[in-house]
Design a protein around this motif. Structure first.
Motif, short mmCIF file in Angstrom:
data_model
loop_
_atom_site.label_atom_id
_atom_site.label_comp_id
_atom_site.label_asym_id
_atom_site.label_seq_id
_atom_site.Cartn_x
_atom_site.Cartn_y
_atom_site.Cartn_z
N LEU A 1 -9.96 6.32 -3.98
CA LEU A 1 -9.45 5.15 -4.70
C LEU A 1 -8.33 4.45 -3.92
CD1 LEU A 1 -9.50 6.47 -8.38
CD2 LEU A 1 -11.15 4.95 -7.25
N LEU A 2 -7.49 5.22 -3.21
CA LEU A 2 -6.44 4.59 -2.41
C LEU A 2 -7.02 3.75 -1.28
CD1 LEU A 2 -3.75 7.42 -2.25
CD2 LEU A 2 -3.50 5.17 -3.30
N VAL A 3 -8.07 4.25 -0.65
CA VAL A 3 -8.73 3.45 0.40
C VAL A 3 -9.37 2.20 -0.22
CG1 VAL A 3 -10.63 3.43 2.06
CG2 VAL A 3 -9.06 5.36 1.99
N SER A 4 -9.90 2.33 -1.42
CA SER A 4 -10.46 1.17 -2.12
C SER A 4 -9.39 0.11 -2.37
CB SER A 4 -11.07 1.60 -3.45
OG SER A 4 -12.00 2.62 -3.27
N ILE A 5 -8.21 0.57 -2.80
CA ILE A 5 -7.10 -0.36 -3.04
C ILE A 5 -6.68 -1.02 -1.73
CG2 ILE A 5 -4.66 -0.46 -3.70
CD1 ILE A 5 -5.36 1.74 -5.80
N LEU A 6 -6.67 -0.25 -0.64
CA LEU A 6 -6.33 -0.83 0.66
C LEU A 6 -7.33 -1.92 1.03
CD1 LEU A 6 -4.62 -0.91 3.23
CD2 LEU A 6 -6.05 0.93 4.14
N TYR A 7 -8.61 -1.68 0.78
CA TYR A 7 -9.65 -2.70 1.02
C TYR A 7 -9.35 -3.97 0.23
CZ TYR A 7 -13.68 -0.93 3.69
OH TYR A 7 -14.52 -0.55 4.66
N ILE A 8 -8.99 -3.80 -1.04
CA ILE A 8 -8.70 -4.97 -1.88
C ILE A 8 -7.51 -5.75 -1.34
CG2 ILE A 8 -7.89 -5.65 -4.19
CD1 ILE A 8 -9.63 -3.30 -5.28
N LEU A 9 -6.45 -5.03 -0.94
CA LEU A 9 -5.28 -5.71 -0.38
C LEU A 9 -5.62 -6.42 0.93
CD1 LEU A 9 -2.53 -3.00 -1.05
CD2 LEU A 9 -2.86 -5.17 -2.26
N LEU A 10 -6.39 -5.76 1.79
CA LEU A 10 -6.80 -6.40 3.05
C LEU A 10 -7.70 -7.61 2.78
CD1 LEU A 10 -7.57 -3.31 5.31
CD2 LEU A 10 -5.73 -4.95 5.61
N GLY A 11 -8.53 -7.50 1.74
CA GLY A 11 -9.41 -8.61 1.39
C GLY A 11 -8.65 -9.85 0.97
N ILE A 12 -7.50 -9.65 0.33
CA ILE A 12 -6.67 -10.79 -0.06
C ILE A 12 -6.21 -11.56 1.17
CG2 ILE A 12 -4.46 -11.44 -1.11
CD1 ILE A 12 -4.91 -9.04 -3.04
N VAL A 13 -5.90 -10.84 2.25
CA VAL A 13 -5.42 -11.48 3.48
C VAL A 13 -6.57 -11.98 4.33
CG1 VAL A 13 -4.18 -11.07 5.65
CG2 VAL A 13 -3.33 -10.08 3.53
N LEU A 14 -7.64 -11.21 4.42
CA LEU A 14 -8.68 -11.53 5.40
C LEU A 14 -9.87 -12.29 4.82
CD1 LEU A 14 -8.72 -8.27 7.53
CD2 LEU A 14 -7.84 -10.50 8.18
N PHE B 1 0.83 -1.20 0.00
CA PHE B 1 0.00 0.00 0.00
C PHE B 1 0.87 1.26 0.00
CE2 PHE B 1 -2.76 3.13 2.25
CZ PHE B 1 -3.69 3.27 1.24
N MET B 2 1.93 1.26 0.81
CA MET B 2 2.84 2.41 0.84
C MET B 2 3.51 2.61 -0.53
SD MET B 2 2.56 3.89 3.62
CE MET B 2 1.64 3.53 5.08
N PHE B 3 3.81 1.51 -1.20
CA PHE B 3 4.42 1.60 -2.53
C PHE B 3 3.42 2.21 -3.52
CE2 PHE B 3 5.70 -0.28 -6.65
CZ PHE B 3 6.98 0.27 -6.73
N ILE B 4 2.16 1.84 -3.42
CA ILE B 4 1.12 2.41 -4.29
C ILE B 4 0.97 3.91 -4.01
CG2 ILE B 4 -1.36 2.42 -4.79
CD1 ILE B 4 -1.23 -0.67 -4.30
N ILE B 5 0.99 4.31 -2.73
CA ILE B 5 0.93 5.74 -2.38
C ILE B 5 2.13 6.47 -2.98
CG2 ILE B 5 1.12 7.38 -0.47
CD1 ILE B 5 -0.68 5.57 1.15
N TYR B 6 3.30 5.85 -2.88
CA TYR B 6 4.51 6.46 -3.47
C TYR B 6 4.32 6.70 -4.97
CZ TYR B 6 9.10 6.65 -5.63
OH TYR B 6 10.16 7.00 -6.42
N ILE B 7 3.76 5.72 -5.66
CA ILE B 7 3.54 5.86 -7.11
C ILE B 7 2.60 7.03 -7.39
CG2 ILE B 7 2.50 4.77 -9.15
CD1 ILE B 7 3.54 2.08 -8.03
N VAL B 8 1.50 7.14 -6.63
CA VAL B 8 0.53 8.22 -6.84
C VAL B 8 1.19 9.58 -6.57
CG1 VAL B 8 -1.61 9.25 -5.99
CG2 VAL B 8 -1.49 6.79 -6.38
N VAL B 9 1.94 9.67 -5.46
CA VAL B 9 2.61 10.94 -5.14
C VAL B 9 3.62 11.29 -6.23
CG1 VAL B 9 4.22 12.03 -3.51
CG2 VAL B 9 2.25 10.75 -2.66
#
Length: 196
Positions: free
Chosen positions: A130-143, A101-109
């Motif tokens: 959209l960043l929060v949406s991506i975080l949801y997707i990443l968390l969904g992969i784990v949870l 997620f931090m890497f995705i934020i870095y790309i956007v910045v």
């Protein structure tokens, strides 16, 4: 054709491991509920105030809400860490999620800083959504699949709203976006994460 004999001890060990994973995910669902509730309320308040259109008030509101949200999140984290630490395997999975997620934020910045993405308050609202949406997707992969699907729903909601309902963007983000966060928190608080 030869078949290997079934190792009952291995089966019992695997079932025990699966049961442990399910129990830890349910506990983590309950532990994550306060974060969803806090940030859901912040989204609802912040985006509703953003719909008023006064930029100075909007900026002050989001800064204040951000500080309050991170303060509450920090208190919740320290309290849970002391009372019920997260299992090591979940901690490792979440470390990878947060790094991604931090890497995705870095790309956007980087894209904003390189002027490849436009910078304005309207765009920042969409980017954060959209960043929060991506975080949801990443968390969904784990949870769980529910969080993953909610992340997809938020991506679709954000893009459709920005494309067709720009005049009502803040109200839609408040009610449907913040409402989704709040609803997730309430459901997790009641049931944790069900096995899927």
């Amino acid at each position: 054709m030869k078949t290997n004999p079934v190792d009952k001890e291995e089966i019992i060990e695997n079932l025990s491991h699966i049961n442990t994973l399910i129990n830890h995910k349910q506990v983590y669902g309950k532990q994550s509920a306060p974060y969803f509730i806090v940030w859901g309320c912040i989204w609802i308040i912040g985006f509703l105030i953003s719909s008023t259109g006064a930029i100075s008030i909007i900026q002050l509101t989001w800064i204040s809400l951000g500080i309050i949200g991170w303060l509450f999140s920090g208190i919740i984290f320290l309290k849970q860490k002391r009372l019920d630490p997260m299992p090591k395997f979940l901690k490792n999975q979440f470390r990878m999620v947060w790094l991604g997620f931090m890497f995705i934020i870095y790309i956007v910045v980087f894209l904003i800083g390189s002027n490849l993405l436009p910078l304005s308050f309207h765009y920042l609202s969409l980017y954060s959504f959209l960043l929060v949406s991506i975080l949801y997707i990443l968390l969904g992969i784990v949870l769980t699949r529910i969080i993953f699907l909610m992340g997809l729903w938020l991506v679709i909601l954000g893009t459709v709203t920005y494309s067709f309902f720009l005049d009502y963007m803040y109200v839609i983000f408040a009610i449907l976006g913040g409402g989704c966060l709040l609803l997730t928190g309430i459901l997790f608080n009641r049931k944790g994460i069900k096995n899927e």
